[in-house]
Design a protein around this motif. Structure first.
Motif, PDB file in Angstrom:
ATOM      1  N   ASN A   1     -12.113   0.379   2.815  1.00 40.91           N
ATOM      2  CA  ASN A   1     -11.239   0.770   3.920  1.00 40.91           C
ATOM      3  C   ASN A   1     -11.780   1.977   4.694  1.00 40.91           C
ATOM      4  N   GLN A   2     -13.047   2.345   4.375  1.00 37.22           N
ATOM      5  CA  GLN A   2     -13.742   3.430   5.077  1.00 37.22           C
ATOM      6  C   GLN A   2     -12.893   4.717   5.108  1.00 37.22           C
ATOM      7  N   ILE A   3     -12.361   5.050   3.938  1.00 34.88           N
ATOM      8  CA  ILE A   3     -11.571   6.277   3.790  1.00 34.88           C
ATOM      9  C   ILE A   3     -12.479   7.362   3.237  1.00 34.88           C
ATOM     10  N   ASP A   4     -12.604   8.461   3.965  1.00 33.99           N
ATOM     11  CA  ASP A   4     -13.521   9.502   3.513  1.00 33.99           C
ATOM     12  C   ASP A   4     -12.952  10.905   3.670  1.00 33.99           C
ATOM     13  N   SER A   5     -11.670  11.000   3.971  1.00 27.91           N
ATOM     14  CA  SER A   5     -11.044  12.319   4.062  1.00 27.91           C
ATOM     15  C   SER A   5      -9.614  12.209   3.564  1.00 27.91           C
ATOM     16  N   ALA A   6      -9.036  13.349   3.208  1.00 25.47           N
ATOM     17  CA  ALA A   6      -7.665  13.367   2.708  1.00 25.47           C
ATOM     18  C   ALA A   6      -6.687  12.834   3.764  1.00 25.47           C
ATOM     19  N   GLN A   7      -6.923  13.169   5.022  1.00 22.71           N
ATOM     20  CA  GLN A   7      -6.032  12.720   6.088  1.00 22.71           C
ATOM     21  C   GLN A   7      -6.102  11.203   6.262  1.00 22.71           C
ATOM     22  N   GLU A   8      -7.316  10.637   6.167  1.00 19.91           N
ATOM     23  CA  GLU A   8      -7.460   9.176   6.265  1.00 19.91           C
ATOM     24  C   GLU A   8      -6.739   8.481   5.109  1.00 19.91           C
ATOM     25  N   LEU A   9      -6.763   9.105   3.934  1.00 17.73           N
ATOM     26  CA  LEU A   9      -6.067   8.539   2.785  1.00 17.73           C
ATOM     27  C   LEU A   9      -4.556   8.570   2.997  1.00 17.73           C
ATOM     28  N   VAL A  10      -4.050   9.680   3.507  1.00 14.25           N
ATOM     29  CA  VAL A  10      -2.614   9.797   3.795  1.00 14.25           C
ATOM     30  C   VAL A  10      -2.191   8.752   4.827  1.00 14.25           C
ATOM     31  N   SER A  11      -3.008   8.580   5.875  1.00 20.73           N
ATOM     32  CA  SER A  11      -2.699   7.586   6.909  1.00 20.73           C
ATOM     33  C   SER A  11      -2.683   6.177   6.338  1.00 20.73           C
ATOM     34  N   PHE A  12      -3.625   5.893   5.438  1.00 16.91           N
ATOM     35  CA  PHE A  12      -3.689   4.580   4.788  1.00 16.91           C
ATOM     36  C   PHE A  12      -2.423   4.319   3.988  1.00 16.91           C
ATOM     37  N   ILE A  13      -1.974   5.316   3.209  1.00 17.91           N
ATOM     38  CA  ILE A  13      -0.764   5.176   2.394  1.00 17.91           C
ATOM     39  C   ILE A  13       0.459   4.950   3.279  1.00 17.91           C
TER      40      ILE A  13
END
Length: 455
Positions: free
Chosen positions: A354-366
């Protein structure tokens, strides 16, 4: 013999009572094979007993347990928190009949909770091991006090169960070590994990088996990442490793780990001529090299790099229990966590895919996954409403098919959300492990420079 346990119920009380009374699990199989309806009607007859269904109430009627328990909560104004406690009592296959299992369960529940609480006891027959389910109201009908669920209560339940089994001529398990001081270790072992003491004990055994004197033994442990908080000059030597909050006394590991016993084991090794050629594992510094290689080869950074690093470090030590000649360069804290490798790989692939590489991208994914799940659940609920009020049987079947399709879509989404949420919990711990390893590598480099300077 019987094993026991219980846990708090935080969701709706009716659901756990319905589960415990599930006729598919409590009705004897011969009735399920013939006429389930007749068996259920049999239980409804007040002139009959509950023996066929193995469902009984204590301090409340079986069929109105929910109403009685809720009335108690309302009377004392205690509707929040833990709504009940759900216990189990499981028997060895073939040791008890359903009737015996149910009677043992009833007597166990009476002695444990019967003076103060409403209880439902059922005996499930759906597995090879007969087992009782015990649902206990969290609020006392007599005093209004809530059950506090101390660790001693779990031990007490086990003692009561064993006592009743002995009275009825049944076997019991060996005495449990499930005491307050061992509570944390118990749950770690139950989940398949290792404690600091487990890793230390294994490493000490390895050090003893590969050395013949205390000096070599000390060096072996040092190269595995340990240091003495109190050395052998003290009566009770203790050892600590980076990342540990407190040292562990070596002799607290068991009778074979006193200074006298360790020295005896080392002396006995002197008879083995091959041990003189044993090479003590030396620390090296893989983390810095790995970090550079991964950055260059995959152009990773941030969250992905952290997970990739810990996975590569764990791969270095996977299988070392089989191949004793391979080095163990990593800290005890990292080696202790190696059993998480499969879960960490799963988390890492989610980040990559899912090309997640930062804490913010992870939060957005969740947040996005949660929104997608909520939308599908809302859509499915509307379908369920139509199923309850169908215009025709054909429409009902069509709506059921649509509901199943939505459920199939929800399953992978929930799995991805669960994995993403586990990353948020796991990530800080991985950072801590890597920081510990960096500190150890820095210490090794400093020591190597000092040795070279002395030469």
């Amino acid at each position: 013999m019987a094993t026991t346990g219980f846990w708090p119920v935080k969701n709706r009380l009716k659901e756990v009572i319905d589960y415990a009374r599930n006729p598919d699990k409590t009705t004897d199989k011969k009735f399920l094979d013939e006429d389930l309806y007749a068996a259920l009607r049999y239980v409804e007859d007040d002139k009959k007993t509950d023996q066929t269904m193995y469902v009984s109430g204590i301090n409340c009627p079986t069929k109105k347990a929910y109403q009685y328990m809720m009335a108690t909560k309302q009377r004392y104004g205690k509707l929040g928190g833990n709504v009940a406690y759900h216990g189990y009592q499981s028997f060895v296959s073939g040791e008890v009949t359903p009737e015996e299992a149910h009677q043992i369960g009833l007597e166990t529940a009476r002695r444990m909770w019967g003076k103060d609480y409403e209880i439902v006891v059922t005996t499930h027959l759906n597995t090879d091991n007969l087992h009782n389910h015990i649902v206990v109201n969290s609020v006392s009908f007599r005093t209004g006090r809530k059950f506090e669920n101390h660790i001693s209560d779990h031990y007490k339940l086990r003692e009561i169960s064993d006592e009743i089994c002995r009275e009825r001529g049944k076997s019991v398990l060996a005495p449990s070590k499930f005491t307050g001081s061992k509570k944390k270790d118990y749950w770690i072992h139950k989940s398949g994990g290792f404690t600091h003491r487990d890793i230390l004990k294994r490493d000490i055994d390895e050090a003893i088996s590969n050395t013949t004197n205390w000096k070599a033994f000390d060096l072996y442990l040092k190269n595995l990442g340990y240091s003495y908080a109190r050395n052998s000059d003290y009566r009770h030597p203790s050892i600590i490793a980076p990342g540990w909050k407190r040292p562990v006394r070596i002799d607290s590991l068991g009778e074979q780990y006193t200074q006298e016993k360790i020295r005896e084991r080392l002396i006995s090794n002197q008879k083995d001529i091959t041990l003189y050629a044993v090479r003590i594992p030396k620390r090296f510094t893989p983390l810095m090299e790995l970090q550079y290689e991964l950055k260059e080869a995959q152009r990773m950074d941030g969250v992905q790099l952290v997970f990739a690093l810990i996975i590569e470090l764990w791969k270095l030590i996977t299988g070392n229990n089989i191949d004793k000649s391979s080095p163990k360069p990593l800290s005890p804290s990292i080696r202790r966590e190696v059993q998480r490798l499969d879960q960490t790989m799963k988390e890492y692939w989610l980040l990559c895919e899912n090309q997640i590489d930062s804490a913010q991208e992870l939060v957005s994914f969740i947040e996005k996954k949660s929104a997608d799940i909520s939308a599908l659940e809302s859509k499915r609920q509307k379908i369920y409403n139509r199923i309850r009020r169908p215009k025709s049987e054909e429409e009902k079947e069509q709506n059921k098919a649509v509901a199943r399709e939505i459920s199939a879509k929800l399953k992978p989404l929930r799995e991805e959300l669960k994995t993403a949420q586990s990353i948020t919990e796991h990530y800080p711990h991985i950072l801590e492990l890597l920081e510990t390893e960096r500190a150890m590598e820095a210490q090794v480099k400093t020591q190597n420079r000092e040795r070279n300077y002395e030469r």
